[in-house]
Design a protein around this motif. Structure first.
Motif: not given
Length: 376
Positions: A66-89
């Motif tokens: 669920e998207n609770i991100y905002s500001g710098v955290y939202l921008a950082a997460f958007e960039e991160f998931i361009q290159f990565y995806a969760p494979d194990v939780v």
């Protein structure tokens, strides 16, 4: 089969006691965090959805964030998931998972099976002292478990007073802190609720500000070895790997099991540590894997997140295919994801800590506590 990280979860419920998931949509509208409607107004994306292996329940599920991100955290997460995806939780477990019969187990760390080694004790994926009681695995023998227990002692000592004040319940309930003139321990009231009592023999160790209803505690941590902490973190990540992935992590196996590389790890033991304003989750872990389309990019293959109490530890799992991390003179980039946290609740502190030292560390700690005055 779903499991969700949701912003509505409070306190100890966060990290696995609420189950949801979903599916990952790769089309433009659903893959982006923002889009424009017909009036040109920006609409925030509500969630991201990924196919992921649930280690706790031993099955593939869909992981809904669920998207609770905002500001710098939202921008950082958007960039991160361009290159990565969760494979194990590995969500917080509320019961013991099924495991192999002890005589059919093989230790992932020493490669021995029964009867060459024994499997009498429960071996925890995430250390029990971090609050994990039930998430165990069947790939760690008693001898290796005993060795890793020494490393875990350093990890526990590095947390210091907060193990008690944050009620991190381990093997023997809430640990008592006693060091440098300060004693902290837990008692239960008549309703069964924990209350923390802190006693200071030196007034300089506890400074009370009546005007602000706050108190500062100053003490020393029990000495610990930073490299032991890193080996515990590496062990968590190594435990979450699939059998088919182990061949790509020979250096990691050697780091965990031996001291042969202990003096050569300065570049591999840097951990991004987030400290939140308060305790907010039970222990759980997520691993992120680099997307296949970016396999030639000089980014680490796997990033591991370990949440517990008021902390998140984020680090790289050393993969032999990431040659830019191993060959001398090569360069690359480490891309981190922000923690799952709404910054409107206060900004976590963050710092990169080098845990590569095999030398005993002596460290002081200082904590500010605020409270509401109770009138009886």
């Amino acid at each position: 089969d779903e499991w969700r990280i949701a912003g509505g979860c409070k306190g100890r419920k966060f990290g696995g006691s609420e189950k949801y998931f979903g599916r990952y949509n790769s089309d433009w509208e659903n893959d982006c965090s923002k889009r424009e409607d017909g009036l040109g107004e920006m609409i925030l994306k509500m969630e991201w959805i990924f196919p992921t292996y649930n280690y706790t329940e031993k099955k593939f599920v869909n992981f809904r964030i669920e998207n609770i991100y905002s500001g710098v955290y939202l921008a950082a997460f958007e960039e991160f998931i361009q290159f990565y995806a969760p494979d194990v939780v590995a969500p917080y477990a509320t019961k013991y998972p099924p495991v192999k019969p002890r005589k059919k187990r093989v230790c992932r760390f020493c490669k021995k099976g029964f009867p060459d080694t024994l499997f009498r004790n429960n071996a925890h994926v995430i250390p029990q002292f971090l609050g994990n009681r039930y998430l165990i695995h069947n790939i760690e023998c008693d001898a290796c478990n005993l060795k890793f227990g020494v490393y875990e002692t350093s990890f526990a000592d590095s947390i210091g007073l907060l193990r008690t004040t944050d009620i991190l319940e381990g093997h023997r309930n809430i640990p008592k802190f006693k060091n440098d003139g300060l004693v902290a321990y837990s008692e239960k009231d008549e309703l069964g609720n924990h209350k923390i009592l802190i006693e200071a023999s030196d007034p300089k160790k506890a400074i009370y500000n009546e005007k602000e209803d706050s108190i500062i505690f100053r003490t020393k941590k029990t000495p610990y070895v930073p490299l032991h902490i890193m080996k515990v973190l590496f062990k968590i990540g190594y435990s979450l790997l699939g059998e088919d992935e182990l061949v790509d992590y020979p250096h990691l196996e050697k780091i965990i099991n031996t001291s042969d590389l202990d003096n050569k790890l300065q570049e591999y033991c840097k951990v991004l540590v987030f400290t939140f304003p308060n305790y907010f989750c039970n222990p759980f872990s997520i691993t992120f894997k680099k997307r296949e389309e970016f396999k030639d990019f000089r980014l680490p293959t796997k990033i591991v997140l370990v949440y517990f109490g008021r902390f998140m530890y984020e680090f790289v799992l050393l993969n032999s295919s990431d040659t830019f991390m191993i060959k001398k003179g090569e360069t690359g980039r480490v891309l981190y994801t922000p923690p799952y946290w709404d910054i409107n609740n206060g900004m976590p502190s963050q710092k990169i800590i080098d845990f590569s030292s095999p030398q005993v560390q002596y460290e002081e700690e200082e904590h500010l506590f605020t409270f509401d005055r109770k009138i009886k």
